[in-house]
Write a protein that holds these residues in place. Structure first.
Motif, PDB file in Angstrom:
ATOM      1  N   LEU A 155       0.799  -1.220   0.000  1.00  0.00           N
ATOM      2  CA  LEU A 155       0.000   0.000   0.000  1.00  0.00           C
ATOM      3  C   LEU A 155       0.831   1.268   0.000  1.00  0.00           C
ATOM      4  CD1 LEU A 155      -2.797  -1.090   2.486  1.00  0.00           C
ATOM      5  CD2 LEU A 155      -2.821  -1.177  -0.014  1.00  0.00           C
ATOM      6  N   SER A 158       2.141   5.901   4.603  1.00  0.00           N
ATOM      7  CA  SER A 158       0.996   6.133   5.462  1.00  0.00           C
ATOM      8  C   SER A 158       1.500   6.718   6.776  1.00  0.00           C
ATOM      9  CB  SER A 158       0.218   4.829   5.704  1.00  0.00           C
ATOM     10  OG  SER A 158      -0.954   5.061   6.464  1.00  0.00           O
ATOM     11  N   THR A 163      -3.344   4.787   8.770  1.00  0.00           N
ATOM     12  CA  THR A 163      -3.439   3.333   8.782  1.00  0.00           C
ATOM     13  C   THR A 163      -4.655   2.886   9.579  1.00  0.00           C
ATOM     14  OG1 THR A 163      -1.032   3.121   8.594  1.00  0.00           O
ATOM     15  CG2 THR A 163      -2.231   1.198   9.384  1.00  0.00           C
ATOM     16  N   LEU A 166      -7.662   3.375   7.476  1.00  0.00           N
ATOM     17  CA  LEU A 166      -7.670   2.641   6.208  1.00  0.00           C
ATOM     18  C   LEU A 166      -8.808   1.623   6.091  1.00  0.00           C
ATOM     19  CD1 LEU A 166      -6.191   2.311   3.530  1.00  0.00           C
ATOM     20  CD2 LEU A 166      -4.698   0.634   4.631  1.00  0.00           C
ATOM     21  N   THR A 188     -10.449  -4.351  -7.052  1.00  0.00           N
ATOM     22  CA  THR A 188      -9.231  -3.916  -6.361  1.00  0.00           C
ATOM     23  C   THR A 188      -8.042  -3.950  -7.311  1.00  0.00           C
ATOM     24  OG1 THR A 188     -10.044  -4.722  -4.225  1.00  0.00           O
ATOM     25  CG2 THR A 188      -7.675  -4.381  -4.445  1.00  0.00           C
ATOM     26  N   VAL A 192      -5.823  -0.709  -8.611  1.00  0.00           N
ATOM     27  CA  VAL A 192      -4.369  -0.627  -8.434  1.00  0.00           C
ATOM     28  C   VAL A 192      -3.687  -0.349  -9.767  1.00  0.00           C
ATOM     29  CG1 VAL A 192      -2.304  -1.950  -7.851  1.00  0.00           C
ATOM     30  CG2 VAL A 192      -4.309  -2.064  -6.363  1.00  0.00           C
TER      31      VAL A 192
END
Length: 262
Positions: A155, A158, A163, A166, A188, A192
């Motif tokens: 990912l 962050s 987090t 998330l 997903t 991405v």
């Protein structure tokens, strides 16, 4: 010979000074950033993510950009952004920012009804501006500090606060809304690849100009998230944050900001 010896001595002194300067610079770069106490571990995760990106994600994204027609890619991006507008509207309400909440709601309604479920971005053509909001920004709005910088496997960059937020943000995403199963996995993966394809040019520039890409990504992420929490107007007393991230954010001055956003 005297001139040659003096010249040789001067060269040696210059080389020693250069070595000292380089050593001091490297030592400074190796010093742990106040907002990044887990830097050694973060660098390892960053290296893992980079290796995975070069081996799998980036080639797939390049193929996606080269093979899929631009109108189709634009439609995919608009679809995900439209769902994001709905989530931004909810977070704007949670932050008591009524004007952005109304605009994001209008964007979602217009694009869903007149843009074939969000495939077309009619709202932007109508000059209805987007203001992205997520649950991490909502927590920051109500005084939750960012905590230490963290690089998550797969990912990326962050903070402890982001987090923690998330899972909520992921639940409100396209894949989260359809639930578990093949459809969620497919959405997903598509998201991405779509996001990575959009960043191909930016990452190429990063590789060319950044002496230490890890530091560049970290500082850019922290600055961007801080600006997002304060809508681009961080408090004046936190100006030193630009030079040295201290791991703390002051809660927004709610009365003043609410008056400026309503």
């Amino acid at each position: 010979m005297g001139v040659e010896q003096a010249s040789s001595s001067a060269v040696r002194v210059a080389l020693r000074l250069a070595a000292l300067v380089l050593g001091a610079w490297l030592t400074g770069c190796a010093t742990t950033h106040p907002g990044d106490p887990f830097e050694p571990m973060n660098r390892k995760v960053y290296a893992f993510n980079e290796a995975l990106d070069k081996a799998v994600v980036k080639p797939v994204a390049q193929t996606y950009r080269d093979v899929v027609p631009r109108p189709v890619r634009t439609g995919v991006s608009n679809f995900f952004s439209n769902i994001g507008d709905a989530w931004s509207a909810i977070n704007s309400l949670l932050q008591l920012k009524l004007e952005p909440a109304l605009r994001n709601t209008m964007r979602f309604g217009v694009n869903t009804v007149f843009g074939w479920g969000g495939l077309l971005d009619i709202a932007t053509e109508a000059r209805i501006e987007r203001q992205e909001e997520d649950f991490g920004q909502t927590l920051g709005r109500w005084g939750v500090g960012p905590g230490p910088y963290i690089v998550l496997p797969l990912l990326g960059p962050s903070t402890l606060r982001d987090t923690a937020a998330l899972p909520v943000d992921m639940r409100a995403s396209a894949s989260g809304l359809v639930g578990d199963g093949e459809a969620a996995v497919g959405l997903t993966a598509l998201r991405v690849v779509e996001r990575r394809a959009a960043l191909l040019d930016a990452t190429r520039l990063l590789e060319q100009v950044a002496l230490d890409p890890y530091l560049f990504v970290r500082d850019a992420y922290l600055q961007r998230r801080r600006n997002a929490v304060y809508d681009g107007n961080p408090p004046a007393e936190d100006d030193e944050y630009d030079e040295e991230y201290d791991g703390e954010e002051q809660a927004p001055q709610r009365g003043k900001e609410q008056g400026s956003t309503q």
